[in-house]
Design a protein around this motif. Structure first.
Motif, PDB file in Angstrom:
ATOM      1  N   LEU A 379       0.822  -1.194   0.000  1.00 57.86           N
ATOM      2  CA  LEU A 379       0.000   0.000   0.000  1.00 57.86           C
ATOM      3  C   LEU A 379       0.868   1.260   0.000  1.00 57.86           C
ATOM      4  CD1 LEU A 379      -2.082  -2.178   0.790  1.00 57.86           C
ATOM      5  CD2 LEU A 379      -3.152  -0.468   2.266  1.00 57.86           C
ATOM      6  N   THR A 380       0.433   2.246  -0.748  1.00 56.56           N
ATOM      7  CA  THR A 380       1.127   3.523  -0.780  1.00 56.56           C
ATOM      8  C   THR A 380       0.795   4.294   0.505  1.00 56.56           C
ATOM      9  OG1 THR A 380      -0.684   4.724  -1.831  1.00 56.56           O
ATOM     10  CG2 THR A 380       0.870   3.564  -3.276  1.00 56.56           C
ATOM     11  N   PRO A 381       1.601   5.299   0.853  1.00 54.40           N
ATOM     12  CA  PRO A 381       1.281   6.127   2.026  1.00 54.40           C
ATOM     13  C   PRO A 381      -0.105   6.756   1.925  1.00 54.40           C
ATOM     14  CG  PRO A 381       3.554   6.496   1.369  1.00 54.40           C
ATOM     15  CD  PRO A 381       2.937   5.638   0.303  1.00 54.40           C
ATOM     16  N   ALA A 382      -0.512   7.170   0.716  1.00 49.59           N
ATOM     17  CA  ALA A 382      -1.836   7.771   0.546  1.00 49.59           C
ATOM     18  C   ALA A 382      -2.945   6.750   0.785  1.00 49.59           C
ATOM     19  CB  ALA A 382      -1.956   8.363  -0.862  1.00 49.59           C
ATOM     20  N   GLN A 383      -2.756   5.522   0.286  1.00 45.85           N
ATOM     21  CA  GLN A 383      -3.761   4.487   0.504  1.00 45.85           C
ATOM     22  C   GLN A 383      -3.864   4.137   1.984  1.00 45.85           C
ATOM     23  OE1 GLN A 383      -2.076   1.584  -2.174  1.00 45.85           O
ATOM     24  NE2 GLN A 383      -3.571   2.028  -3.789  1.00 45.85           N
ATOM     25  N   ALA A 384      -2.743   4.027   2.657  1.00 45.81           N
ATOM     26  CA  ALA A 384      -2.750   3.722   4.082  1.00 45.81           C
ATOM     27  C   ALA A 384      -3.419   4.835   4.878  1.00 45.81           C
ATOM     28  CB  ALA A 384      -1.323   3.496   4.580  1.00 45.81           C
ATOM     29  N   ALA A 385      -3.157   6.097   4.513  1.00 38.30           N
ATOM     30  CA  ALA A 385      -3.759   7.222   5.222  1.00 38.30           C
ATOM     31  C   ALA A 385      -5.271   7.236   5.057  1.00 38.30           C
ATOM     32  CB  ALA A 385      -3.157   8.530   4.713  1.00 38.30           C
ATOM     33  N   ALA A 386      -5.762   6.835   3.870  1.00 36.58           N
ATOM     34  CA  ALA A 386      -7.205   6.826   3.608  1.00 36.58           C
ATOM     35  C   ALA A 386      -7.928   5.775   4.439  1.00 36.58           C
ATOM     36  CB  ALA A 386      -7.457   6.589   2.122  1.00 36.58           C
ATOM     37  N   LEU A 387      -7.187   4.770   4.920  1.00 40.32           N
ATOM     38  CA  LEU A 387      -7.801   3.692   5.709  1.00 40.32           C
ATOM     39  C   LEU A 387      -7.708   3.945   7.204  1.00 40.32           C
ATOM     40  CD1 LEU A 387      -6.549   0.601   3.666  1.00 40.32           C
ATOM     41  CD2 LEU A 387      -8.813   1.661   3.619  1.00 40.32           C
ATOM     42  N   LYS A 388      -7.131   5.077   7.591  1.00 35.18           N
ATOM     43  CA  LYS A 388      -7.004   5.386   9.006  1.00 35.18           C
ATOM     44  C   LYS A 388      -8.390   5.513   9.637  1.00 35.18           C
ATOM     45  CE  LYS A 388      -4.918   8.671  12.227  1.00 35.18           C
ATOM     46  NZ  LYS A 388      -4.100   9.904  12.370  1.00 35.18           N
ATOM     47  N   GLY A 389      -8.602   4.782  10.726  1.00 32.79           N
ATOM     48  CA  GLY A 389      -9.883   4.827  11.417  1.00 32.79           C
ATOM     49  C   GLY A 389     -10.916   3.859  10.894  1.00 32.79           C
ATOM     50  N   LYS A 390     -10.626   3.141   9.799  1.00 37.12           N
ATOM     51  CA  LYS A 390     -11.555   2.139   9.288  1.00 37.12           C
ATOM     52  C   LYS A 390     -11.411   0.842  10.089  1.00 37.12           C
ATOM     53  CE  LYS A 390     -12.970   4.724   5.839  1.00 37.12           C
ATOM     54  NZ  LYS A 390     -14.362   5.207   5.725  1.00 37.12           N
ATOM     55  N   ALA A 391     -12.501   0.095  10.206  1.00 40.28           N
ATOM     56  CA  ALA A 391     -12.461  -1.216  10.859  1.00 40.28           C
ATOM     57  C   ALA A 391     -12.303  -2.280   9.772  1.00 40.28           C
ATOM     58  CB  ALA A 391     -13.732  -1.456  11.663  1.00 40.28           C
TER      59      ALA A 391
END
Length: 468
Positions: A379-391
Protein backbone atom coordinates in the motif's frame (compact mmCIF):
# COMPACT_ATOMS: atom_id res chain seq x y z
CA UNK A 1 -36.37 -31.14 12.64
CA UNK A 2 -39.46 -32.81 11.25
CA UNK A 3 -41.87 -29.90 10.73
CA UNK A 4 -42.33 -28.48 7.24
CA UNK A 5 -42.36 -24.82 6.33
CA UNK A 6 -45.54 -23.15 5.30
CA UNK A 7 -45.65 -21.66 1.87
CA UNK A 8 -45.32 -17.91 2.25
CA UNK A 9 -47.75 -15.57 0.53
CA UNK A 10 -46.24 -13.51 -2.28
CA UNK A 11 -46.46 -9.77 -1.94
CA UNK A 12 -45.73 -7.55 -4.89
CA UNK A 13 -45.00 -3.83 -4.83
CA UNK A 14 -43.57 -1.42 -7.32
CA UNK A 15 -41.11 1.17 -6.06
CA UNK A 16 -39.88 3.55 -8.78
CA UNK A 17 -37.89 1.75 -11.47
CA UNK A 18 -37.70 -1.67 -9.85
CA UNK A 19 -39.98 -4.59 -9.10
CA UNK A 20 -40.05 -6.04 -5.60
CA UNK A 21 -41.26 -9.42 -4.41
CA UNK A 22 -41.30 -9.81 -0.61
CA UNK A 23 -41.61 -13.02 1.38
CA UNK A 24 -41.12 -13.89 5.01
CA UNK A 25 -37.75 -15.56 5.52
CA UNK A 26 -38.40 -19.27 5.11
CA UNK A 27 -37.06 -22.02 7.30
CA UNK A 28 -35.59 -25.23 5.93
CA UNK A 29 -36.85 -27.46 4.48
CA UNK A 30 -39.96 -26.06 2.77
CA UNK A 31 -43.11 -27.82 1.58
CA UNK A 32 -44.19 -27.74 -2.03
CA UNK A 33 -46.26 -29.97 -4.26
CA UNK A 34 -45.80 -31.42 -7.71
CA UNK A 35 -47.62 -33.55 -10.27
CA UNK A 36 -45.19 -36.42 -9.84
CA UNK A 37 -45.80 -36.51 -6.10
CA UNK A 38 -49.43 -37.45 -6.70
CA UNK A 39 -48.25 -40.75 -8.19
CA UNK A 40 -46.21 -41.66 -5.14
CA UNK A 41 -46.84 -42.15 -1.46
CA UNK A 42 -47.94 -39.26 0.70
CA UNK A 43 -44.68 -39.13 2.63
CA UNK A 44 -42.78 -38.33 -0.58
CA UNK A 45 -44.48 -34.94 -0.93
CA UNK A 46 -42.12 -33.45 1.64
CA UNK A 47 -38.64 -32.12 1.81
CA UNK A 48 -35.78 -34.02 3.47
CA UNK A 49 -36.70 -35.90 6.64
CA UNK A 50 -34.39 -35.27 9.60
CA UNK A 51 -34.57 -38.01 12.23
CA UNK A 52 -33.00 -38.01 15.69
CA UNK A 53 -31.70 -41.57 15.98
CA UNK A 54 -29.56 -41.13 19.09
CA UNK A 55 -27.01 -43.46 17.50
CA UNK A 56 -23.49 -43.03 16.11
CA UNK A 57 -21.87 -41.34 14.40
CA UNK A 58 -23.84 -38.07 14.77
CA UNK A 59 -27.16 -38.89 16.43
CA UNK A 60 -29.11 -37.81 13.33
CA UNK A 61 -29.90 -39.15 9.87
CA UNK A 62 -31.45 -37.37 6.90
CA UNK A 63 -33.54 -39.08 4.23
CA UNK A 64 -33.72 -37.30 0.87
CA UNK A 65 -36.47 -38.13 -1.62
CA UNK A 66 -36.97 -37.39 -5.30
CA UNK A 67 -40.18 -38.38 -7.07
CA UNK A 68 -39.65 -39.46 -10.68
CA UNK A 69 -41.04 -42.87 -11.66
CA UNK A 70 -39.78 -42.47 -15.24
CA UNK A 71 -36.13 -41.70 -14.40
CA UNK A 72 -33.56 -44.40 -15.11
CA UNK A 73 -31.01 -43.02 -12.66
CA UNK A 74 -31.07 -40.36 -9.96
CA UNK A 75 -28.07 -39.24 -7.94
CA UNK A 76 -27.63 -36.80 -5.09
CA UNK A 77 -24.81 -34.28 -4.95
CA UNK A 78 -24.20 -33.32 -1.35
CA UNK A 79 -22.00 -30.91 0.58
CA UNK A 80 -20.49 -33.59 2.77
CA UNK A 81 -16.94 -34.55 2.02
CA UNK A 82 -15.05 -34.15 5.29
CA UNK A 83 -11.45 -33.76 6.30
CA UNK A 84 -9.80 -34.46 9.65
CA UNK A 85 -7.40 -31.60 10.44
CA UNK A 86 -5.71 -33.54 13.24
CA UNK A 87 -4.56 -36.17 10.74
CA UNK A 88 -3.51 -33.91 7.87
CA UNK A 89 0.17 -33.85 6.89
CA UNK A 90 -0.22 -30.06 6.59
CA UNK A 91 -2.85 -27.79 8.12
CA UNK A 92 -2.66 -24.94 5.61
CA UNK A 93 -1.46 -24.32 2.05
CA UNK A 94 2.01 -22.97 1.41
CA UNK A 95 3.61 -21.72 -1.83
CA UNK A 96 5.48 -25.05 -2.08
CA UNK A 97 2.41 -27.17 -1.23
CA UNK A 98 -0.64 -25.10 -2.30
CA UNK A 99 -3.34 -27.77 -1.89
CA UNK A 100 -4.67 -29.34 1.29
CA UNK A 101 -6.62 -32.33 0.06
CA UNK A 102 -9.50 -33.83 1.99
CA UNK A 103 -9.19 -37.43 3.09
CA UNK A 104 -12.60 -37.86 1.41
CA UNK A 105 -14.33 -38.84 4.64
CA UNK A 106 -18.02 -39.61 4.14
CA UNK A 107 -20.66 -38.96 6.83
CA UNK A 108 -20.76 -42.58 7.97
CA UNK A 109 -17.15 -42.19 9.12
CA UNK A 110 -17.55 -38.72 10.62
CA UNK A 111 -15.84 -38.01 13.95
CA UNK A 112 -15.83 -34.92 16.20
CA UNK A 113 -13.52 -32.29 14.73
CA UNK A 114 -14.13 -33.27 11.11
CA UNK A 115 -15.06 -30.35 8.84
CA UNK A 116 -16.32 -30.14 5.24
CA UNK A 117 -13.70 -29.67 2.57
CA UNK A 118 -13.75 -30.08 -1.20
CA UNK A 119 -11.75 -32.95 -2.63
CA UNK A 120 -9.44 -31.83 -3.95
CA UNK A 121 -9.53 -28.45 -2.29
CA UNK A 122 -10.25 -25.90 -5.01
CA UNK A 123 -12.38 -22.87 -5.77
CA UNK A 124 -15.18 -25.00 -7.24
CA UNK A 125 -17.35 -27.28 -5.09
CA UNK A 126 -16.65 -30.94 -5.81
CA UNK A 127 -19.21 -32.57 -3.54
CA UNK A 128 -19.57 -36.36 -3.64
CA UNK A 129 -22.17 -37.73 -6.07
CA UNK A 130 -23.94 -40.81 -4.77
CA UNK A 131 -26.62 -43.05 -6.26
CA UNK A 132 -30.17 -42.96 -4.91
CA UNK A 133 -32.38 -46.05 -4.63
CA UNK A 134 -35.66 -46.30 -6.53
CA UNK A 135 -38.69 -47.69 -4.72
CA UNK A 136 -41.70 -49.44 -6.20
CA UNK A 137 -43.69 -46.23 -5.78
CA UNK A 138 -41.29 -44.32 -8.07
CA UNK A 139 -39.67 -42.46 -5.19
CA UNK A 140 -35.87 -42.31 -5.16
CA UNK A 141 -34.35 -42.18 -1.68
CA UNK A 142 -30.98 -41.69 -0.04
CA UNK A 143 -30.35 -41.79 3.72
CA UNK A 144 -27.17 -40.62 5.42
CA UNK A 145 -26.04 -39.51 8.87
CA UNK A 146 -25.04 -35.85 9.08
CA UNK A 147 -23.56 -33.73 11.84
CA UNK A 148 -25.13 -30.47 12.93
CA UNK A 149 -25.34 -27.50 10.59
CA UNK A 150 -26.73 -26.59 7.18
CA UNK A 151 -26.07 -28.83 4.19
CA UNK A 152 -26.62 -28.02 0.52
CA UNK A 153 -27.66 -30.71 -1.92
CA UNK A 154 -29.06 -31.13 -5.44
CA UNK A 155 -30.22 -33.96 -7.67
CA UNK A 156 -28.76 -35.26 -10.94
CA UNK A 157 -31.35 -37.00 -13.11
CA UNK A 158 -30.31 -39.47 -15.83
CA UNK A 159 -26.82 -38.06 -15.90
CA UNK A 160 -24.47 -40.15 -18.07
CA UNK A 161 -21.05 -41.04 -16.67
CA UNK A 162 -18.35 -38.56 -17.56
CA UNK A 163 -20.76 -35.78 -18.53
CA UNK A 164 -21.52 -32.47 -16.85
CA UNK A 165 -25.20 -32.43 -15.97
CA UNK A 166 -27.09 -29.49 -14.54
CA UNK A 167 -28.16 -30.18 -10.95
CA UNK A 168 -31.77 -29.50 -9.97
CA UNK A 169 -33.06 -28.38 -6.62
CA UNK A 170 -35.42 -30.48 -4.52
CA UNK A 171 -38.96 -29.88 -5.92
CA UNK A 172 -40.27 -30.18 -2.36
CA UNK A 173 -37.61 -27.90 -0.86
CA UNK A 174 -37.00 -25.20 -3.46
CA UNK A 175 -35.05 -21.96 -3.02
CA UNK A 176 -37.36 -19.24 -1.69
CA UNK A 177 -37.60 -17.41 -5.02
CA UNK A 178 -38.64 -20.59 -6.83
CA UNK A 179 -41.29 -21.19 -4.18
CA UNK A 180 -42.77 -17.81 -4.98
CA UNK A 181 -42.51 -18.12 -8.76
CA UNK A 182 -39.99 -15.30 -9.09
CA UNK A 183 -38.50 -15.76 -12.56
CA UNK A 184 -36.72 -12.39 -12.91
CA UNK A 185 -33.76 -13.49 -10.81
CA UNK A 186 -30.62 -15.61 -10.83
CA UNK A 187 -31.82 -18.98 -9.58
CA UNK A 188 -29.62 -21.15 -7.37
CA UNK A 189 -30.18 -24.81 -8.39
CA UNK A 190 -29.72 -26.37 -4.97
CA UNK A 191 -31.55 -26.90 -1.69
CA UNK A 192 -30.57 -26.84 1.98
CA UNK A 193 -31.39 -28.86 5.06
CA UNK A 194 -30.64 -28.00 8.68
CA UNK A 195 -29.58 -30.73 11.14
CA UNK A 196 -29.62 -30.07 14.91
CA UNK A 197 -26.83 -31.04 17.28
CA UNK A 198 -26.64 -34.06 19.56
CA UNK A 199 -23.92 -33.20 22.07
CA UNK A 200 -23.69 -36.86 23.05
CA UNK A 201 -21.74 -37.44 19.82
CA UNK A 202 -19.56 -34.34 19.96
CA UNK A 203 -21.38 -32.38 17.28
CA UNK A 204 -21.04 -28.59 17.46
CA UNK A 205 -24.20 -26.63 18.28
CA UNK A 206 -24.98 -24.76 15.06
CA UNK A 207 -28.51 -23.84 16.09
CA UNK A 208 -27.69 -20.23 15.15
CA UNK A 209 -27.86 -21.43 11.52
CA UNK A 210 -31.30 -23.01 11.93
CA UNK A 211 -34.74 -21.45 11.47
CA UNK A 212 -35.32 -18.74 14.06
CA UNK A 213 -38.91 -19.82 14.60
CA UNK A 214 -37.62 -23.10 16.05
CA UNK A 215 -36.32 -20.99 18.95
CA UNK A 216 -39.43 -18.85 19.25
CA UNK A 217 -37.70 -15.91 17.55
CA UNK A 218 -39.18 -13.59 14.95
CA UNK A 219 -38.15 -13.79 11.30
CA UNK A 220 -37.10 -11.01 8.98
CA UNK A 221 -38.19 -10.61 5.38
CA UNK A 222 -36.45 -11.16 2.05
CA UNK A 223 -37.17 -9.03 -1.01
CA UNK A 224 -35.92 -9.69 -4.54
CA UNK A 225 -35.37 -6.51 -6.56
CA UNK A 226 -34.80 -5.85 -10.26
CA UNK A 227 -33.32 -2.41 -10.89
CA UNK A 228 -32.11 -0.42 -13.89
CA UNK A 229 -28.36 -0.83 -14.48
CA UNK A 230 -27.32 0.69 -17.84
CA UNK A 231 -24.30 -1.10 -19.28
CA UNK A 232 -24.86 -4.33 -17.36
CA UNK A 233 -24.50 -7.23 -19.77
CA UNK A 234 -26.40 -10.15 -18.20
CA UNK A 235 -29.22 -9.32 -17.76
CA UNK A 236 -28.95 -6.46 -20.23
CA UNK A 237 -29.17 -2.98 -18.71
CA UNK A 238 -30.69 -4.24 -15.48
CA UNK A 239 -29.54 -6.18 -12.49
CA UNK A 240 -30.75 -7.98 -9.39
CA UNK A 241 -30.29 -7.77 -5.67
CA UNK A 242 -31.84 -9.27 -2.53
CA UNK A 243 -32.66 -7.18 0.55
CA UNK A 244 -33.14 -8.52 4.07
CA UNK A 245 -35.06 -6.40 6.53
CA UNK A 246 -34.87 -7.41 10.20
CA UNK A 247 -37.78 -8.63 12.34
CA UNK A 248 -39.94 -5.67 13.30
CA UNK A 249 -38.45 -3.40 10.63
CA UNK A 250 -39.95 0.05 11.11
CA UNK A 251 -39.95 2.37 8.11
CA UNK A 252 -40.69 5.30 10.45
CA UNK A 253 -38.12 4.53 13.15
CA UNK A 254 -36.45 7.71 14.38
CA UNK A 255 -32.97 6.23 14.14
CA UNK A 256 -32.25 4.87 10.64
CA UNK A 257 -30.93 1.33 10.37
CA UNK A 258 -27.30 0.53 9.50
CA UNK A 259 -26.75 -1.19 6.15
CA UNK A 260 -24.63 -4.25 5.45
CA UNK A 261 -23.69 -4.97 1.81
CA UNK A 262 -22.84 -8.66 1.36
CA UNK A 263 -21.41 -10.18 -1.83
CA UNK A 264 -21.31 -13.72 -3.20
CA UNK A 265 -18.38 -15.48 -4.85
CA UNK A 266 -17.42 -16.22 -8.44
CA UNK A 267 -19.96 -18.14 -10.52
CA UNK A 268 -22.73 -17.35 -8.04
CA UNK A 269 -25.35 -14.64 -7.77
CA UNK A 270 -27.53 -12.52 -5.52
CA UNK A 271 -29.36 -15.66 -4.31
CA UNK A 272 -26.34 -17.50 -2.91
CA UNK A 273 -26.24 -15.97 0.58
CA UNK A 274 -29.95 -16.70 1.15
CA UNK A 275 -29.72 -20.29 -0.11
CA UNK A 276 -26.36 -21.93 0.62
CA UNK A 277 -25.41 -19.21 3.08
CA UNK A 278 -28.74 -19.16 5.02
CA UNK A 279 -27.81 -15.62 6.10
CA UNK A 280 -31.47 -14.91 6.90
CA UNK A 281 -31.44 -17.59 9.60
CA UNK A 282 -28.10 -16.38 10.93
CA UNK A 283 -29.26 -12.74 11.08
CA UNK A 284 -32.61 -13.66 12.65
CA UNK A 285 -30.86 -15.61 15.40
CA UNK A 286 -28.16 -13.01 16.07
CA UNK A 287 -30.70 -10.18 16.21
CA UNK A 288 -33.25 -12.18 18.18
CA UNK A 289 -30.70 -13.09 20.86
CA UNK A 290 -29.37 -9.54 21.10
CA UNK A 291 -25.91 -10.31 19.75
CA UNK A 292 -26.17 -7.67 17.01
CA UNK A 293 -28.45 -4.71 16.43
CA UNK A 294 -31.17 -4.87 13.76
CA UNK A 295 -29.80 -3.97 10.35
CA UNK A 296 -30.70 -4.06 6.66
CA UNK A 297 -28.66 -6.40 4.45
CA UNK A 298 -28.21 -5.87 0.70
CA UNK A 299 -26.96 -8.76 -1.44
CA UNK A 300 -26.11 -7.63 -5.01
CA UNK A 301 -25.59 -9.72 -8.11
CA UNK A 302 -21.88 -9.13 -8.80
CA UNK A 303 -21.83 -11.07 -12.07
CA UNK A 304 -22.59 -9.93 -15.61
CA UNK A 305 -20.65 -6.64 -15.60
CA UNK A 306 -18.35 -5.64 -18.46
CA UNK A 307 -14.65 -6.13 -17.88
CA UNK A 308 -13.03 -3.25 -16.02
CA UNK A 309 -9.88 -2.52 -14.05
CA UNK A 310 -10.20 -3.76 -10.45
CA UNK A 311 -14.01 -4.14 -10.70
CA UNK A 312 -14.61 -0.44 -11.33
CA UNK A 313 -17.81 -1.16 -13.33
CA UNK A 314 -19.26 -2.90 -10.29
CA UNK A 315 -18.08 -0.17 -7.94
CA UNK A 316 -19.68 2.59 -10.01
CA UNK A 317 -22.97 0.66 -10.21
CA UNK A 318 -23.03 0.36 -6.42
CA UNK A 319 -22.05 4.00 -5.80
CA UNK A 320 -24.21 5.60 -8.49
CA UNK A 321 -27.30 3.35 -8.47
CA UNK A 322 -27.52 0.69 -5.79
CA UNK A 323 -26.71 2.65 -2.64
CA UNK A 324 -28.92 5.64 -3.65
CA UNK A 325 -31.74 3.21 -4.47
CA UNK A 326 -31.51 1.51 -1.09
CA UNK A 327 -31.24 4.77 0.81
CA UNK A 328 -34.29 6.16 -1.01
CA UNK A 329 -36.42 3.06 -0.50
CA UNK A 330 -35.53 2.00 3.05
CA UNK A 331 -35.14 3.72 6.39
CA UNK A 332 -31.37 3.38 6.47
CA UNK A 333 -28.61 5.79 7.41
CA UNK A 334 -26.99 7.79 4.63
CA UNK A 335 -23.71 8.03 6.53
CA UNK A 336 -20.74 5.93 5.47
CA UNK A 337 -20.09 5.30 9.17
CA UNK A 338 -23.25 3.18 9.21
CA UNK A 339 -22.31 1.02 6.21
CA UNK A 340 -20.36 -2.24 6.13
CA UNK A 341 -19.23 -4.35 3.16
CA UNK A 342 -18.11 -7.96 3.09
CA UNK A 343 -17.91 -10.75 0.56
CA UNK A 344 -16.43 -14.17 -0.08
CA UNK A 345 -13.82 -15.06 -2.71
CA UNK A 346 -14.74 -12.85 -5.69
CA UNK A 347 -16.92 -10.90 -3.27
CA UNK A 348 -13.87 -10.43 -1.08
CA UNK A 349 -12.08 -8.99 -4.11
CA UNK A 350 -14.99 -6.61 -4.66
CA UNK A 351 -14.70 -5.58 -1.01
CA UNK A 352 -11.00 -4.96 -1.54
CA UNK A 353 -11.72 -2.81 -4.59
CA UNK A 354 -13.66 -0.41 -2.36
CA UNK A 355 -11.03 -0.66 0.37
CA UNK A 356 -8.34 0.52 -2.08
CA UNK A 357 -10.20 2.75 -4.55
CA UNK A 358 -13.23 4.04 -2.64
CA UNK A 359 -12.42 3.73 1.07
CA UNK A 360 -14.77 6.56 2.02
CA UNK A 361 -17.92 4.63 0.98
CA UNK A 362 -17.88 2.17 3.91
CA UNK A 363 -16.65 2.23 7.49
CA UNK A 364 -16.35 -1.55 8.02
CA UNK A 365 -14.64 -3.93 5.60
CA UNK A 366 -14.64 -7.73 5.83
CA UNK A 367 -12.72 -9.86 3.32
CA UNK A 368 -13.52 -13.60 3.28
CA UNK A 369 -11.24 -15.98 1.38
CA UNK A 370 -9.63 -13.27 -0.73
CA UNK A 371 -6.50 -11.13 -0.79
CA UNK A 372 -5.27 -7.89 -2.30
CA UNK A 373 -4.47 -7.72 -6.03
CA UNK A 374 -0.73 -8.13 -6.69
CA UNK A 375 -0.52 -4.49 -7.85
CA UNK A 376 -1.80 -3.35 -4.46
CA UNK A 377 0.04 -5.83 -2.25
CA UNK A 378 2.18 -2.93 -1.03
CA UNK A 379 0.00 0.00 0.00
CA UNK A 380 1.13 3.52 -0.78
CA UNK A 381 1.28 6.13 2.03
CA UNK A 382 -1.84 7.77 0.55
CA UNK A 383 -3.76 4.49 0.50
CA UNK A 384 -2.75 3.72 4.08
CA UNK A 385 -3.76 7.22 5.22
CA UNK A 386 -7.20 6.83 3.61
CA UNK A 387 -7.80 3.69 5.71
CA UNK A 388 -7.00 5.39 9.01
CA UNK A 389 -9.88 4.83 11.42
CA UNK A 390 -11.56 2.14 9.29
CA UNK A 391 -12.46 -1.22 10.86
CA UNK A 392 -10.86 -3.95 8.73
CA UNK A 393 -11.30 -7.72 9.15
CA UNK A 394 -9.83 -10.63 7.14
CA UNK A 395 -11.02 -14.23 7.49
CA UNK A 396 -10.61 -17.59 5.73
CA UNK A 397 -10.38 -21.32 6.23
CA UNK A 398 -6.98 -22.67 7.22
CA UNK A 399 -7.28 -25.35 4.52
CA UNK A 400 -8.51 -22.99 1.79
CA UNK A 401 -6.33 -23.32 -1.29
CA UNK A 402 -6.05 -19.53 -1.50
CA UNK A 403 -5.17 -19.05 2.17
CA UNK A 404 -1.55 -18.18 1.42
CA UNK A 405 -1.02 -18.42 -2.32
CA UNK A 406 -3.91 -16.47 -3.83
CA UNK A 407 -5.98 -17.40 -6.87
CA UNK A 408 -4.53 -17.82 -10.36
CA UNK A 409 -7.18 -18.68 -12.97
CA UNK A 410 -5.57 -19.41 -16.34
CA UNK A 411 -2.15 -18.72 -14.90
CA UNK A 412 -2.98 -15.06 -14.13
CA UNK A 413 -2.78 -14.24 -10.44
CA UNK A 414 -5.86 -12.22 -9.45
CA UNK A 415 -5.15 -11.84 -5.75
CA UNK A 416 -2.52 -12.63 -3.16
CA UNK A 417 -4.43 -14.64 -0.57
CA UNK A 418 -5.87 -13.69 2.84
CA UNK A 419 -2.68 -14.34 4.82
CA UNK A 420 -0.68 -12.08 2.54
CA UNK A 421 -3.33 -9.37 2.74
CA UNK A 422 -2.99 -9.36 6.52
CA UNK A 423 0.77 -8.97 6.12
CA UNK A 424 0.31 -6.08 3.68
CA UNK A 425 -2.08 -4.23 5.97
CA UNK A 426 0.11 -4.71 9.04
CA UNK A 427 3.20 -3.59 7.11
CA UNK A 428 1.34 -0.38 6.22
CA UNK A 429 0.57 0.24 9.88
CA UNK A 430 -3.15 -0.53 9.54
CA UNK A 431 -4.84 -2.41 12.39
CA UNK A 432 -6.61 -5.54 11.12
CA UNK A 433 -8.70 -8.18 12.86
CA UNK A 434 -8.15 -11.76 11.70
CA UNK A 435 -10.37 -14.82 11.82
CA UNK A 436 -9.08 -18.18 10.57
CA UNK A 437 -11.02 -21.41 11.17
CA UNK A 438 -10.65 -25.01 10.06
CA UNK A 439 -12.34 -25.36 6.67
CA UNK A 440 -11.91 -24.85 2.95
CA UNK A 441 -13.25 -22.62 0.19
CA UNK A 442 -16.65 -23.72 1.31
CA UNK A 443 -20.00 -22.46 2.62
CA UNK A 444 -19.43 -24.20 5.94
CA UNK A 445 -16.54 -21.78 6.48
CA UNK A 446 -18.31 -18.68 5.18
CA UNK A 447 -21.37 -19.12 7.42
CA UNK A 448 -19.06 -19.10 10.43
CA UNK A 449 -17.13 -16.11 9.11
CA UNK A 450 -20.36 -14.17 8.50
CA UNK A 451 -21.39 -14.61 12.13
CA UNK A 452 -17.90 -13.69 13.34
CA UNK A 453 -17.65 -10.52 11.23
CA UNK A 454 -21.04 -9.29 12.42
CA UNK A 455 -20.45 -10.07 16.09
CA UNK A 456 -16.80 -8.96 16.30
CA UNK A 457 -16.22 -6.13 13.83
CA UNK A 458 -19.15 -4.73 11.84
CA UNK A 459 -20.88 -1.82 13.59
CA UNK A 460 -18.79 -2.44 16.71
CA UNK A 461 -16.76 0.19 18.62
CA UNK A 462 -13.37 0.79 17.04
CA UNK A 463 -10.72 0.36 19.73
CA UNK A 464 -7.88 1.62 17.54
CA UNK A 465 -9.46 4.71 16.00
CA UNK A 466 -9.00 6.94 19.07
CA UNK A 467 -5.31 6.09 19.30
CA UNK A 468 -4.26 6.90 15.76
Amino acid sequence: MTGMNRMMRMVRAVLGVFCVVAVAVSALPAMAGGAAAQKATAHAARGPEVIHTGTAPTGYTVTFRYVNPDARKVQIKGEWYFERPSEQPQLAPTPDHPVVESQGILPRDWKPGDVPLQRPNSTNPNFPVLDMTKGKDGVWTFTTPLPSGVWSYAFLVDCAEGTRCKPVSDPNNKPWTEQQGITDSSMAPNSQVYVPSDSKFGTVDYSWQGPAKDHGLAQGKLVHITYDSPGHLTPKDKNYLVVYTPPGYDAARSRPYPTFYLSHGGGENEMSWTTQGVMQNILDNLIGTGQIEPLVVVMPNGSGFPNSVFSEAYDRDMIDRMIPLIEKSYNVSKSARDRAFSGLSMGGMLTNSFLINHPDVFQYYGMMSAGLPPANSTLTPAQAAALKGKAIWVGAGWQDSIFAVGFSPGGVTSHTGPAREVSSLVAAGIPVATDFVHGGHEWYTWRILLRDFLTRTAFMPQPYAAWQ
